[in-house]
Design an enzyme around this catalytic site. Structure first.
Site, mmCIF file in Angstrom:
data_model
loop_
_atom_site.group_PDB
_atom_site.id
_atom_site.type_symbol
_atom_site.label_atom_id
_atom_site.label_comp_id
_atom_site.label_asym_id
_atom_site.label_seq_id
_atom_site.Cartn_x
_atom_site.Cartn_y
_atom_site.Cartn_z
ATOM 1 C CE LYS A 141 -4.393 -2.168 -8.405
ATOM 2 N NZ LYS A 141 -5.604 -2.790 -7.987
ATOM 3 N NE ARG A 142 4.798 1.552 -7.225
ATOM 4 C CZ ARG A 142 6.076 1.687 -7.347
ATOM 5 N NH1 ARG A 142 6.730 0.915 -8.172
ATOM 6 N NH2 ARG A 142 6.730 2.572 -6.646
#
Ligand code: GLU
Length: 498
Positions: A247-248
């Site tokens: 998700k980064r």
């Protein structure tokens, strides 16, 4: 034999696109063979599992058109389908293993384990054993304990995988796995095997990150004399730079894609494309086409890339080709222009509008994806530029650990950051305000965050950091260490050993 597959999500956060991807392939596999696809909730991590997350995961899968014939919501003959409701079953089976001498109570303390770990990277039975006297003393004094399984010290374990053939894994690398944690909950490994057996699962299609766990699972099947389901480890979804989808770098929550206005047809089609293709090579297909033409051997192991731009392109193709005006209006209303959503935002905007068309200026941020941000907006804030980035990043991490999306929780998150940095709340909120609404004049930022939801909030905060020039990996790690030391209680990794 009836083919039975399952998706076994852990309700510890957002509904992840990876879960939908694995669910889709399990679903198609079972459907193709006229089998059954079931859903089981693996909520044995007491600290991280929430009912809200379970609801979101089930809802997202339904939204995508994936259906199951047994599950916690609809029941079934092998239920209950939520592991926290099955604890008596795991205890019954682990007691059998203890009786056979294939599992044992381990009274080692956290401190002792740390000492052993300094010398040994892998924990084997012989390293953990206490002398009889000490063992009896701890038992008598009711010391906390975990139950571990006996594993071979050496040798090679051969795992058969439907796509990968035989995989050799060295037993020297495998710990004496915890089966029951000190809080009485089973670990994933134990509960998963017991349930797959009881629920008559014939094929396990799951992410390749579980390959190294397979020897332990195989051994548990062997200890009980049960037949192991056929394993098929699917390739992991990747970011465009080929790293594991995170998700980064990419939004990973189905909620995000749903809120942004991606269509379920496009998302499921795109997921079907991850490492798999139709025999005729066509790119646009629905879940029924995929099921009818399913062939597991057409999965390629090359690490499929989840590319949001390609997904967006596919989505636009659906909008153009599959929806006439009437259908599209319906879809837009379903998405956000509906009574329920507008009802939510109305109390926030009513005091601020004079004429109805003001709504567009005041309430636009409740609808759009990312605001058009300009760097110069952040320059107007009375906080040093680099500090603003840290504040936003800390806020992201704070929001990530909120369990229930409530106004008080969001408020408490900003408040604790303002106390830590000793910056007045009103000032500290400014960069967050700009990141979320694109300006400093809008509805209350906490209310806005509450309504737009976690995923869009994180996307907008991350976008603001990007506009301000991103954080280098080194700085990111430094911030994270600082954040953890201030805000995050480290979990006891032994007790919570997954
Ligand atoms: N609960 C595990 C997960 O969420 C299931 C893995 C498996 O399919 O065995 O990834």
């Amino acid at each position: 034999m009836i083919i039975r597959t399952r998706i076994a999500p852990s309700p510890t956060g957002d509904p992840h696109v990876g879960t939908a991807y694995i669910a889709l392939f399990n679903y198609c596999f079972a459907q193709y063979y006229d089998g059954e696809f079931i859903l089981r909730v693996e909520d044995t991590d007491k600290d991280r599992s929430t009912y809200e997350s379970e609801i979101m995961i089930l809802d997202s899968l339904r939204w995508l058109g994936i259906t199951w014939s047994e599950g916690p919501d609809i029941g079934g003959i092998y239920g209950p389908y939520r592991q926290s409701d099955r604890l008596h079953i795991y205890h019954k089976y682990v007691n059998k293993l203890i009786l056979y001498g294939l599992a044992f109570k381990c009274y080692r303390t956290f401190k002792e384990l740390n000492e052993i770990k300094k010398k040994k990277t892998v924990l084997k039975v012989k390293d953990l054993k206490l002398n009889n006297e000490e063992y009896n003393r701890r038992e008598l004094e009711n010391y906390p304990y975990v139950i571990r399984m006996v594993v071979p010290n050496e040798g090679i374990c051969i795992i058969q995988d439907l796509l990968r053939g035989n995989i050799n894994i060295d037993w020297t690398q495998i710990d004496a796995q915890i089966l029951i944690k000190s809080n009485g909950m089973p670990t994933y490994h134990f509960a998963n095997v017991i349930d797959d057996h009881i629920m008559k699962i014939t094929h396990v299609l799951r992410g390749e990150e579980w390959i190294n766990s397979a020897p332990k699972h195989q051994l548990i099947y062997k200890y009980f004399g049960w037949k192991m389901p056929i394993l098929c480890h699917m390739p992991l979804l990747r970011n465009t730079d080929k790293s594991k989808l995170s998700k980064r770098k990419n939004p990973t929550s189905i909620n995000y894609y749903r809120r942004m206005g991606y269509l379920p047809q496009a998302l499921i089609n795109y997921l079907g494309h991850m490492g798999w293709s139709m025999s005729n090579g066509i790119e646009k297909f629905n879940i029924k086409d995929m099921t009818d033409n399913f062939d597991i051997h057409r999965i390629s192991l090359g690490g499929p890339v989840f590319d949001v731009e390609k997904l967006t392109w596919l989505n636009s193709k659906y909008i153009r080709e599959d929806f006439d005006d009437r259908a599209l209006i319906k879809e837009i209303c379903k998405w956000s222009f509906n009574e329920a959503y507008i009802y939510n935002i109305l109390p926030k905007i009513r005091p601020r509008i004079h004429i109805l068309s003001d709504i567009i200026h005041i309430a636009g941020h409740f609808f759009y994806g990312l605001p058009k941000l300009e760097l110069k907006s952040f320059n107007e804030v009375n906080i040093e530029y680099s500090k603003q980035i840290t504040i936003i990043q800390f806020f992201i991490w704070k929001l990530e650990i909120i369990k229930i999306w409530k106004k008080e929780e969001i408020f408490f998150s900003v408040k604790s950051i303002s106390e830590y940095f000793k910056i007045k709340l009103k000032i500290l909120l400014c960069p967050i305000f700009i990141a979320i609404t694109g300006s400093l004049i809008s509805t209350s930022v906490i209310d806005s965050i509450l309504i737009i939801g976690y995923d869009i909030t994180i996307a907008r905060l991350s976008n603001a950091i990007k506009i301000m020039g991103n954080i280098s990996i080194n700085k990111y790690k430094k911030f994270k260490t600082e954040f953890n030391s201030v805000f995050f209680k480290q979990l006891n990794i032994w007790e919570n050993n997954y």
